[in-house]
Design a protein around this motif. Structure first.
Motif, PDB file in Angstrom:
ATOM      1  N   GLY A   1      -2.664  -4.484 -18.200  1.00  0.00           N
ATOM      2  CA  GLY A   1      -1.343  -5.056 -18.464  1.00  0.00           C
ATOM      3  C   GLY A   1      -0.230  -4.204 -17.878  1.00  0.00           C
ATOM      4  O   GLY A   1       0.719  -4.719 -17.263  1.00  0.00           O
ATOM      5  N   GLN A   2      -0.337  -2.901 -18.066  1.00  0.00           N
ATOM      6  CA  GLN A   2       0.669  -2.002 -17.502  1.00  0.00           C
ATOM      7  C   GLN A   2       0.634  -2.044 -15.971  1.00  0.00           C
ATOM      8  O   GLN A   2       1.688  -2.021 -15.317  1.00  0.00           O
ATOM      9  CB  GLN A   2       0.438  -0.578 -18.013  1.00  0.00           C
ATOM     10  CG  GLN A   2       0.722  -0.440 -19.493  1.00  0.00           C
ATOM     11  CD  GLN A   2       0.312   0.917 -20.040  1.00  0.00           C
ATOM     12  OE1 GLN A   2      -0.443   1.672 -19.418  1.00  0.00           O
ATOM     13  NE2 GLN A   2       0.814   1.241 -21.223  1.00  0.00           N
ATOM     14  N   LEU A   3      -0.560  -2.122 -15.406  1.00  0.00           N
ATOM     15  CA  LEU A   3      -0.701  -2.204 -13.949  1.00  0.00           C
ATOM     16  C   LEU A   3      -0.073  -3.485 -13.415  1.00  0.00           C
ATOM     17  O   LEU A   3       0.601  -3.464 -12.379  1.00  0.00           O
ATOM     18  CB  LEU A   3      -2.184  -2.124 -13.554  1.00  0.00           C
ATOM     19  CG  LEU A   3      -2.508  -2.235 -12.068  1.00  0.00           C
ATOM     20  CD1 LEU A   3      -1.847  -1.120 -11.267  1.00  0.00           C
ATOM     21  CD2 LEU A   3      -4.023  -2.231 -11.870  1.00  0.00           C
ATOM     22  N   ILE A   4      -0.258  -4.583 -14.112  1.00  0.00           N
ATOM     23  CA  ILE A   4       0.334  -5.860 -13.695  1.00  0.00           C
ATOM     24  C   ILE A   4       1.853  -5.735 -13.610  1.00  0.00           C
ATOM     25  O   ILE A   4       2.478  -6.170 -12.638  1.00  0.00           O
ATOM     26  CB  ILE A   4      -0.087  -7.001 -14.646  1.00  0.00           C
ATOM     27  CG1 ILE A   4      -1.578  -7.329 -14.450  1.00  0.00           C
ATOM     28  CG2 ILE A   4       0.790  -8.240 -14.454  1.00  0.00           C
ATOM     29  CD1 ILE A   4      -2.171  -8.231 -15.527  1.00  0.00           C
ATOM     30  N   VAL A   5       2.461  -5.126 -14.617  1.00  0.00           N
ATOM     31  CA  VAL A   5       3.918  -4.959 -14.625  1.00  0.00           C
ATOM     32  C   VAL A   5       4.349  -4.012 -13.508  1.00  0.00           C
ATOM     33  O   VAL A   5       5.308  -4.289 -12.774  1.00  0.00           O
ATOM     34  CB  VAL A   5       4.396  -4.456 -16.004  1.00  0.00           C
ATOM     35  CG1 VAL A   5       5.874  -4.069 -15.975  1.00  0.00           C
ATOM     36  CG2 VAL A   5       4.143  -5.515 -17.067  1.00  0.00           C
ATOM     37  N   THR A   6       3.639  -2.914 -13.351  1.00  0.00           N
ATOM     38  CA  THR A   6       3.978  -1.948 -12.296  1.00  0.00           C
ATOM     39  C   THR A   6       3.900  -2.602 -10.924  1.00  0.00           C
ATOM     40  O   THR A   6       4.800  -2.438 -10.091  1.00  0.00           O
ATOM     41  CB  THR A   6       3.045  -0.722 -12.363  1.00  0.00           C
ATOM     42  OG1 THR A   6       3.185  -0.116 -13.653  1.00  0.00           O
ATOM     43  CG2 THR A   6       3.379   0.297 -11.289  1.00  0.00           C
TER      44      THR A   6
ATOM     45  N   GLY B   1      10.229   6.017 -13.394  1.00  0.00           N
ATOM     46  CA  GLY B   1       9.474   7.088 -14.028  1.00  0.00           C
ATOM     47  C   GLY B   1       8.185   6.671 -14.719  1.00  0.00           C
ATOM     48  O   GLY B   1       7.518   7.498 -15.345  1.00  0.00           O
ATOM     49  N   ILE B   2       7.802   5.389 -14.588  1.00  0.00           N
ATOM     50  CA  ILE B   2       6.554   4.945 -15.218  1.00  0.00           C
ATOM     51  C   ILE B   2       5.362   5.366 -14.361  1.00  0.00           C
ATOM     52  O   ILE B   2       5.511   5.780 -13.230  1.00  0.00           O
ATOM     53  CB  ILE B   2       6.537   3.416 -15.465  1.00  0.00           C
ATOM     54  CG1 ILE B   2       6.580   2.642 -14.145  1.00  0.00           C
ATOM     55  CG2 ILE B   2       7.679   3.012 -16.394  1.00  0.00           C
ATOM     56  CD1 ILE B   2       6.399   1.137 -14.307  1.00  0.00           C
TER      57      ILE B   2
ATOM     58  N   GLU C   1       0.812  -1.232   0.000  1.00  0.00           N
ATOM     59  CA  GLU C   1       0.000   0.000   0.000  1.00  0.00           C
ATOM     60  C   GLU C   1       0.841   1.276   0.000  1.00  0.00           C
ATOM     61  O   GLU C   1       0.484   2.252  -0.651  1.00  0.00           O
ATOM     62  CB  GLU C   1      -0.906  -0.049   1.220  1.00  0.00           C
ATOM     63  CG  GLU C   1      -2.271   0.511   1.125  1.00  0.00           C
ATOM     64  CD  GLU C   1      -3.093   0.328  -0.114  1.00  0.00           C
ATOM     65  OE1 GLU C   1      -3.361   1.355  -0.752  1.00  0.00           O
ATOM     66  OE2 GLU C   1      -3.503  -0.786  -0.451  1.00  0.00           O
ATOM     67  N   LYS C   2       1.956   1.263   0.705  1.00  0.00           N
ATOM     68  CA  LYS C   2       2.776   2.480   0.783  1.00  0.00           C
ATOM     69  C   LYS C   2       3.408   2.830  -0.565  1.00  0.00           C
ATOM     70  O   LYS C   2       3.946   3.916  -0.741  1.00  0.00           O
ATOM     71  CB  LYS C   2       3.841   2.335   1.865  1.00  0.00           C
ATOM     72  CG  LYS C   2       4.900   1.277   1.583  1.00  0.00           C
ATOM     73  CD  LYS C   2       5.861   1.136   2.753  1.00  0.00           C
ATOM     74  CE  LYS C   2       6.976   0.176   2.483  1.00  0.00           C
ATOM     75  NZ  LYS C   2       6.613  -1.216   2.305  1.00  0.00           N
ATOM     76  N   LYS C   3       3.306   1.951  -1.536  1.00  0.00           N
ATOM     77  CA  LYS C   3       3.898   2.184  -2.849  1.00  0.00           C
ATOM     78  C   LYS C   3       2.862   2.536  -3.931  1.00  0.00           C
ATOM     79  O   LYS C   3       3.179   2.577  -5.107  1.00  0.00           O
ATOM     80  CB  LYS C   3       4.708   0.968  -3.278  1.00  0.00           C
ATOM     81  CG  LYS C   3       5.884   0.706  -2.345  1.00  0.00           C
ATOM     82  CD  LYS C   3       6.853  -0.252  -2.950  1.00  0.00           C
ATOM     83  CE  LYS C   3       8.124  -0.298  -2.154  1.00  0.00           C
ATOM     84  NZ  LYS C   3       9.007   0.817  -2.419  1.00  0.00           N
ATOM     85  N   LEU C   4       1.622   2.807  -3.520  1.00  0.00           N
ATOM     86  CA  LEU C   4       0.543   3.060  -4.472  1.00  0.00           C
ATOM     87  C   LEU C   4       0.870   4.184  -5.451  1.00  0.00           C
ATOM     88  O   LEU C   4       0.502   4.117  -6.620  1.00  0.00           O
ATOM     89  CB  LEU C   4      -0.751   3.379  -3.717  1.00  0.00           C
ATOM     90  CG  LEU C   4      -2.009   3.592  -4.555  1.00  0.00           C
ATOM     91  CD1 LEU C   4      -2.369   2.331  -5.344  1.00  0.00           C
ATOM     92  CD2 LEU C   4      -3.176   4.012  -3.669  1.00  0.00           C
ATOM     93  N   TRP C   5       1.568   5.219  -4.998  1.00  0.00           N
ATOM     94  CA  TRP C   5       1.846   6.372  -5.862  1.00  0.00           C
ATOM     95  C   TRP C   5       3.296   6.413  -6.322  1.00  0.00           C
ATOM     96  O   TRP C   5       3.711   7.380  -6.981  1.00  0.00           O
ATOM     97  CB  TRP C   5       1.454   7.663  -5.139  1.00  0.00           C
ATOM     98  CG  TRP C   5       0.009   7.612  -4.773  1.00  0.00           C
ATOM     99  CD1 TRP C   5      -0.520   7.374  -3.543  1.00  0.00           C
ATOM    100  CD2 TRP C   5      -1.103   7.710  -5.665  1.00  0.00           C
ATOM    101  NE1 TRP C   5      -1.889   7.328  -3.603  1.00  0.00           N
ATOM    102  CE2 TRP C   5      -2.277   7.543  -4.902  1.00  0.00           C
ATOM    103  CE3 TRP C   5      -1.229   7.930  -7.032  1.00  0.00           C
ATOM    104  CZ2 TRP C   5      -3.547   7.587  -5.459  1.00  0.00           C
ATOM    105  CZ3 TRP C   5      -2.496   7.979  -7.586  1.00  0.00           C
ATOM    106  CH2 TRP C   5      -3.640   7.808  -6.807  1.00  0.00           C
TER     107      TRP C   5
END
Length: 173
Positions: free
Chosen positions: A159-164, A54-55, A45-49
């Motif tokens: 797809g991008q969210l999965i990678v992030t 830089g993606i 959760e602390k990494k949500l933002w």
């Protein structure tokens, strides 16, 4: 044989109350929701933002999934965007009061998928080739073009969210 509930959505059969030509749109949106829901389990959760390398952040993708789906469906109904929709667009990528956790952002996306499925289910197939304007410039598209783009754009950002999320989970370890 694999139980139907464990297959990808498009392999589970036709969805009731969805016109035959729009089944792929509904399948893609349901698949997207399931994939995003799976990402919530153990999300740091602390990494949500955080924006690794830089993606776009996971929070941005969750907001954008909700917002763009809403906007594209608005255009498909031949309506213009409201002030609230324009405000949502302007704030994508920024934490918002009351919508600043993965779970809350997922809930908003899930609700938007439900609204999209209702709209898709009520879309008459004979309207699919009707022209609809997109954006302030009213760039021409069609009802089908907008609904298809809503589905494929949603899939692209999932797809991008999965990678992030994979990157963020690795960095959290």
């Amino acid at each position: 044989m694999t139980p139907a509930e464990t297959r990808e959505v498009w392999l589970r059969g036709p969805l009731p109350d969805v016109p035959p030509l729009l089944q792929p749109v509904a399948h893609a949106l349901l698949q997207a929701r399931e994939e995003v829901q799976a990402l919530a389990n153990g999300f740091p959760e602390k990494k949500l933002w955080d924006r690794p390398a830089g993606i776009a952040s996971a929070g941005f993708h969750l907001q954008h999934l909700t917002g763009v789906l809403d906007r594209l469906l608005t255009y498909a109904r031949a309506e213009t965007l409201t002030a609230a929709q324009l405000e949502w667009l302007a704030n994508e990528g920024k934490p918002q009061p009351g919508a600043d956790s993965f779970a809350t952002l997922f809930q908003l996306f899930s609700q938007q998928v439900d609204r999209a499925l209702r709209q898709v289910g009520h879309t008459a197939q004979e309207t699919l080739t009707e022209v609809r304007g997109v954006g302030r410039a009213q760039i021409p598209s069609t009802v089908l073009g907008l609904l298809f783009h809503a589905a494929e754009h949603t899939q692209r950002h999932v797809g991008q969210l999965i990678v992030t999320v994979a990157i963020l989970r690795t960095a959290a370890e």
